[in-house]
Design a protein around this motif. Structure first.
Motif, short mmCIF file in Angstrom:
data_model
loop_
_atom_site.label_atom_id
_atom_site.label_comp_id
_atom_site.label_asym_id
_atom_site.label_seq_id
_atom_site.Cartn_x
_atom_site.Cartn_y
_atom_site.Cartn_z
N TRP A 122 0.82 -1.21 0.00
CA TRP A 122 0.00 0.00 0.00
C TRP A 122 0.87 1.27 0.00
N LEU A 123 2.18 1.09 0.06
CA LEU A 123 3.06 2.25 0.04
C LEU A 123 3.81 2.29 -1.29
N THR A 124 4.16 3.51 -1.74
CA THR A 124 4.97 3.62 -2.94
C THR A 124 6.40 3.22 -2.61
N VAL A 125 7.22 3.10 -3.66
CA VAL A 125 8.63 2.79 -3.50
C VAL A 125 9.27 3.77 -2.50
N TYR A 126 9.02 5.05 -2.73
CA TYR A 126 9.60 6.08 -1.87
C TYR A 126 9.11 5.91 -0.42
N GLU A 127 7.81 5.68 -0.26
CA GLU A 127 7.24 5.56 1.09
C GLU A 127 7.76 4.33 1.81
N ASN A 128 8.01 3.25 1.05
CA ASN A 128 8.55 2.05 1.67
C ASN A 128 9.92 2.33 2.28
N ALA A 170 -12.97 0.33 -1.57
CA ALA A 170 -12.20 0.12 -2.81
C ALA A 170 -11.13 1.20 -2.93
N PHE A 171 -11.47 2.43 -2.52
CA PHE A 171 -10.50 3.51 -2.62
C PHE A 171 -9.36 3.31 -1.63
N VAL A 172 -9.71 2.98 -0.39
CA VAL A 172 -8.69 2.87 0.65
C VAL A 172 -7.78 1.66 0.42
N THR A 173 -8.35 0.56 -0.04
CA THR A 173 -7.56 -0.67 -0.13
C THR A 173 -6.92 -0.86 -1.49
N ARG A 174 -6.93 0.16 -2.34
CA ARG A 174 -6.27 -0.01 -3.64
C ARG A 174 -4.79 -0.31 -3.37
N GLY A 175 -4.27 -1.32 -4.06
CA GLY A 175 -2.88 -1.70 -3.79
C GLY A 175 -2.80 -2.86 -2.82
N THR A 176 -3.51 -2.74 -1.69
CA THR A 176 -3.41 -3.79 -0.69
C THR A 176 -3.97 -5.11 -1.19
N ALA A 177 -5.14 -5.03 -1.78
CA ALA A 177 -5.82 -6.26 -2.16
C ALA A 177 -5.11 -6.96 -3.31
N ALA A 178 -4.31 -6.19 -4.06
CA ALA A 178 -3.67 -6.77 -5.24
C ALA A 178 -2.58 -7.76 -4.88
N MET A 231 -0.79 -2.74 10.57
CA MET A 231 -1.97 -3.55 10.84
C MET A 231 -3.20 -3.04 10.09
N ILE A 232 -3.49 -1.76 10.23
CA ILE A 232 -4.70 -1.22 9.61
C ILE A 232 -4.65 -1.35 8.08
N PRO A 233 -3.57 -0.90 7.42
CA PRO A 233 -3.56 -1.07 5.96
C PRO A 233 -3.57 -2.53 5.52
N ALA A 234 -2.86 -3.39 6.26
CA ALA A 234 -2.79 -4.79 5.83
C ALA A 234 -4.15 -5.47 6.01
N ALA A 235 -4.87 -5.09 7.06
CA ALA A 235 -6.15 -5.74 7.33
C ALA A 235 -7.31 -4.99 6.69
N ALA A 236 -7.03 -3.89 5.99
CA ALA A 236 -8.10 -3.03 5.47
C ALA A 236 -9.14 -3.78 4.63
N PRO A 237 -8.75 -4.70 3.74
CA PRO A 237 -9.79 -5.39 2.97
C PRO A 237 -10.77 -6.14 3.87
N TYR A 238 -10.25 -6.79 4.91
CA TYR A 238 -11.12 -7.51 5.85
C TYR A 238 -11.98 -6.53 6.64
N ASP A 272 -24.63 0.89 1.42
CA ASP A 272 -23.80 -0.26 1.07
C ASP A 272 -22.78 0.12 0.01
N ARG A 273 -23.25 0.81 -1.04
CA ARG A 273 -22.36 1.19 -2.12
C ARG A 273 -21.32 2.21 -1.64
N LEU A 274 -21.74 3.09 -0.73
CA LEU A 274 -20.81 4.11 -0.22
C LEU A 274 -19.65 3.45 0.51
N VAL A 275 -19.98 2.50 1.43
CA VAL A 275 -18.91 1.82 2.17
C VAL A 275 -18.03 1.03 1.21
#
Lengths: 263, 297
Positions: A90-96, B288-296, B214-221, B280-283
């Motif tokens: 969730w962090l960019t390269v720089y942020e990491n 989806a916005f907050v967890t972009r990157g994490t879920a991938a 913790m929060i970003p890693a668990a954000a999808p859950y 429901d759609r709002l949450v």
């Protein structure tokens, strides 16, 4: 005087009343600026040994000292480059890299200095062009470069590399090996690298620590690699000393300590 | 054949002198094509539900248009409660207000109750996810408590708070907090060991670990839990307001039932459904916005 000392280190895990011994009586002295490879078949406890030095796992008996201080927990002075890079997605390269830099130098460096330090380390691994990308947007080799930059940015006393190039293709691996050799020459870092690649071990290291098979793995042999630096992989391909070292490691691994499958 | 090949370069020569036209040409059809495509896409998503909705209205009209029908037909609803549909925000004073305003009051209660549930749920979930013993001790209790229906909590909370407003908020809280706790705990337990190792080597303190790993890693859950939670709290508020009274949409339905305004109830149901859908759609969208990157990964 040695820089890092391992003295009669044992490691065993107790599980359900059964004790499984992983490492037995490991003693090793490493000098400052030395590059050590640890090689052995899978399951011989190489990674456990690295985790012990990193402080991520506790020794069962014996002791590990860095500059005369006992190691009893992880810390940024023993930075680890993980096999699977372990960048935070969730962090960019720089942020990491910034996560490490702001933690280690948050009090001693100003914001501008920290920024310069981050960019300096990204430059070292030639990744400053991708500073705003996320780990999912860059290739495996690039991720590992960032992983190395993050570790270097902690300005560690010793750099621990856990099969750093194991997950990469052969060409990318060669590039990164050269990059690591260049960085090591420039910074004079002390490095311990886990590997299962014989060529990688001979090319990069001053000494190769060869482990016997587990359980209760121990150091079987330590092979010095008397090759001058800087080393060039093409020139060395036909070099006698290089080939002798290579043969010695191969003989150790495949003649005297053959991996018994499904042991 | 060879004659054709020879002719081609001569024909191409004059065209190369105007390269600007060559560049602009392929862009235009692409744009119109993508406009047409998006329009077709929107239509393919909007038209089927509209058709089904229209069909349902027709069936409903046929079923309820006989003189002895117990429920009002769509045309009846329109003539009885058209004002409720057309102007949601009127305010005639003395509690005679539009459904939009009533929904907003209910949403305010949900916001408070669900907001507290989100904060408390994530905090408790994080603690439970971190500790094996807390998980073993508390998980069975939570699994039982989460099956208690929202309204079953109401008498107890009325007794405890002695007032209907905080009771309704408490019911929302106690209904929606369980999925947040349980999902957060699972998310925290599933944080890869690699991230924990990174945190250990950097010697992050517990607060830094909580916010940066913790929060970003668990954000999808966590957002899965929040999505379930917001749905449950919208269910709970309507039921709770029916009993506690006040200005909310739930009480409006109860009031309409007591004065036999069935058409009003039908309009209110549509409001509740639409707002629940939007919540429901709002949450989901925030998640989806907050967890972009994490879920991938």
């Amino acid at each position: 005087m040695s820089y890092l000392t391992l003295e009669n280190v044992d490691k065993y895990f107790d599980r359900g009343g059964q004790r499984s011994e992983v490492l037995k009586d490991i003693s090793l002295d490493i000098a400052e600026g030395e590059v050590i490879s640890i090689i052995g078949h899978s399951g011989c406890g190489k990674s456990t040994l690295l985790n012990l030095i990193a402080g991520l796992t506790e020794v069962s008996s014996g002791g590990i000292q860095l500059e005369g201080h006992e190691i009893n927990g992880p810390g940024p002075e023993r930075a680890v480059v993980f096999q699977n890079h372990s960048l935070l997605p969730w962090l960019t390269v720089y942020e990491n890299v910034n996560l490490a830099v702001s933690k280690v130098f948050g009090k001693t460096k100003s914001k501008g200095e920290r920024h310069d330090w981050i960019m300096h380390n990204l430059d070292l691994v030639q990744m400053s062009h991708a500073r705003d990308k996320r780990p999912t947007e860059i290739s495996g080799g690039m991720k590992q470069r960032v992983g190395i930059a993050r570790a270097l940015a902690m300005q560690p006393k010793i750099l621990l590399l856990d099969e750093p190039f194991g997950a990469l293709d052969a060409l990318t691996r060669a590039h990164l090996q050269d990059a690591v050799m260049g960085i090591q020459k420039r910074l004079g870092s002390t490095m311990i690298m886990i590997t299962h690649d014989v060529d990688e071990a001979v090319l990069l290291s001053d000494r190769i620590v060869m482990m016997t098979n587990g359980p209760s793995a121990r150091i079987g042999e330590i092979l010095p690699v008397p090759l001058e630096r800087p080393r060039d992989r093409i020139a060395l391909a036909g070099d006698r000393t290089y080939l002798q070292c290579r043969e010695a490691v191969l003989k150790f691994l495949y003649e005297r300590h053959r991996f018994v499958e499904a042991a | 054949m060879p004659a054709n090949v020879q002719r081609l370069p001569t024909a191409a020569l004059p065209e190369t002198s105007v390269p600007a036209a060559v560049v602009s040409l392929p862009k235009r059809p692409r744009r119109t094509r993508s406009w047409g495509k998006t329009a077709a896409q929107i239509a393919s998503n909007v038209v089927p539900p509209l058709v089904v909705f229209a069909l349902l209205l027709v069936v409903w009209q046929i079923l309820c248009s006989s003189p002895g029908a117990s429920l009002p037909s769509p045309s009846q609803v329109w003539s009885d409660a058209g004002e409720l549909i057309v102007s949601p925000f009127f305010d005639y004073g003395q509690g005679d207000i539009g459904l939009g305003l009533r929904v907003l009051t209910s949403l305010q209660r949900v916001a408070i109750g669900f907001g507290i549930a989100a904060v408390v749920g994530v905090a408790i979930g994080a603690v439970i996810g971190q500790s094996v013993w807390a998980m073993r001790g508390l998980d069975p209790i939570f699994q039982i408590l989460r099956t208690v229906p929202p309204l079953a909590w109401l008498p107890l909370s009325l007794a405890a708070f002695m007032d209907s407003a905080p009771s309704a908020i408490f019911v929302i809280f106690i209904t929606s907090v369980w999925p947040v706790i349980i999902n957060t705990a699972v998310g925290v337990r599933n944080i890869p060991q690699d991230y924990r190792n990174v945190a250990e080597i950097l010697q992050l303190n517990p607060a830094e670990f909580f916010f940066k790993i913790m929060i970003p890693a668990a954000a999808p859950y966590i957002f899965t839990g929040l999505k379930i939670g917001v749905g449950l709290s919208w269910l709970a508020i309507v039921a709770a307001e029916m009993l506690t009274g006040g200005v909310g949409i739930g009480f409006f339905i109860w009031d309409a039932w007591n004065s036999s305004r069935l058409s009003d109830i039908i309009v209110a149901l549509a409001y509740i459904g639409l707002v629940g859908f939007m919540l429901d759609r709002l949450v989901s969208a925030i998640g989806a916005f907050v967890t972009r990157g994490t879920a991938a990964n």
